[in-house]
Design an enzyme around this catalytic site. Structure first.
Site, short mmCIF file in Angstrom:
data_model
loop_
_atom_site.label_atom_id
_atom_site.label_comp_id
_atom_site.label_asym_id
_atom_site.label_seq_id
_atom_site.Cartn_x
_atom_site.Cartn_y
_atom_site.Cartn_z
CB SER A 253 40.25 -32.08 0.96
OG SER A 253 41.18 -31.06 0.71
CE LYS B 195 39.75 -26.54 1.65
NZ LYS B 195 39.41 -27.98 1.78
#
Length: 224
Positions: free
Chosen positions: A135, A174
């Site tokens: 990701s 993230k």
């Protein structure tokens, strides 16, 4: 025997133990056990070795990993025995999923990794995690890569961080953006959407300061 002389003898023995550990690692590419140190230096008992290892650990010269028989790790090399490059020893704390959060890494290191000190702007408290998932691929972080993390409770908007989600008891890797009483957590993947969570459930564990790529399936150089 005077107290000063006993103290000097103890310091000298600790230096001998430190040099023995360094020479053993250079020759064997692993670390000696307590009994190997005892036999190699002809010390009276393992308990004497263990005492001096504890003192070396208090001085910040070594670390000991749990109860492993070869759990000694050098944090500082003796003069004249340092590797060709100035290396820093960083604990490897396990895996972190870059796609989906996973449980928080264990407190005790799974292994250790040596990184050349010039690669890093600072070295205090750093730890390493292995990324699972893709990701963060647009940030050039892929499955199997290692990230080096600097512990910090705060990051600037847009910085990449390891996040602890207190409501889920999970971690995530993230980009972080604060938006009022919410925090947006952004992947680096063209088809993955961001998600936002209440600010009170987000705890920043650290920011990413270095990435070590895993190429063609070659295992990264971890020391057990």
């Amino acid at each position: 025997m005077t107290r000063r002389r006993r103290s000097r003898i103890r310091r000298n023995l600790r230096q001998e133990i430190l040099h023995f550990i360094a020479r053993w690692y250079q020759q064997e590419r692993t670390y000696p056990t307590v009994r190997e140190i005892q036999r190699g230096l002809k010390i009276s008992s393992p308990s004497v070795v263990d005492y001096h290892l504890r003192q070396l650990e208090k001085e910040g010269l070594i670390v000991r990993v749990g109860r492993r028989s070869r759990g000694i790790r050098l944090r500082q090399w003796p003069d004249g025995l340092a590797p060709v490059e100035d290396m820093i020893l960083i604990p490897f704390m396990g895996s972190i999923a870059a796609g989906e959060p996973i449980p928080h890494p264990d407190a005790e290191p799974h292994a250790w990794i040596r990184i050349p000190r010039p690669w890093l702007a600072h070295g205090n408290g750093l730890f390493a995690l292995q990324v699972r998932g893709n990701s963060m691929i647009d940030a050039l972080i892929g499955d199997g890569d290692l990230i080096i993390v600097q512990p910090t409770p705060e990051v600037r908007d847009g910085e990449m961080a390891v996040i602890w989600l207190t409501d889920r008891h999970e971690t995530a890797l993230k980009y972080v953006y604060r938006e009022g009483d919410r925090v947006r957590l952004q992947s680096a993947h063209p088809i993955m959407s961001p998600f936002d969570v209440p600010a009170e459930v987000v705890q920043i564990q650290g920011k990413v300061v270095q990435v070590l790529r895993s190429l063609n399936g070659i295992p990264l150089p971890l020391e057990k």
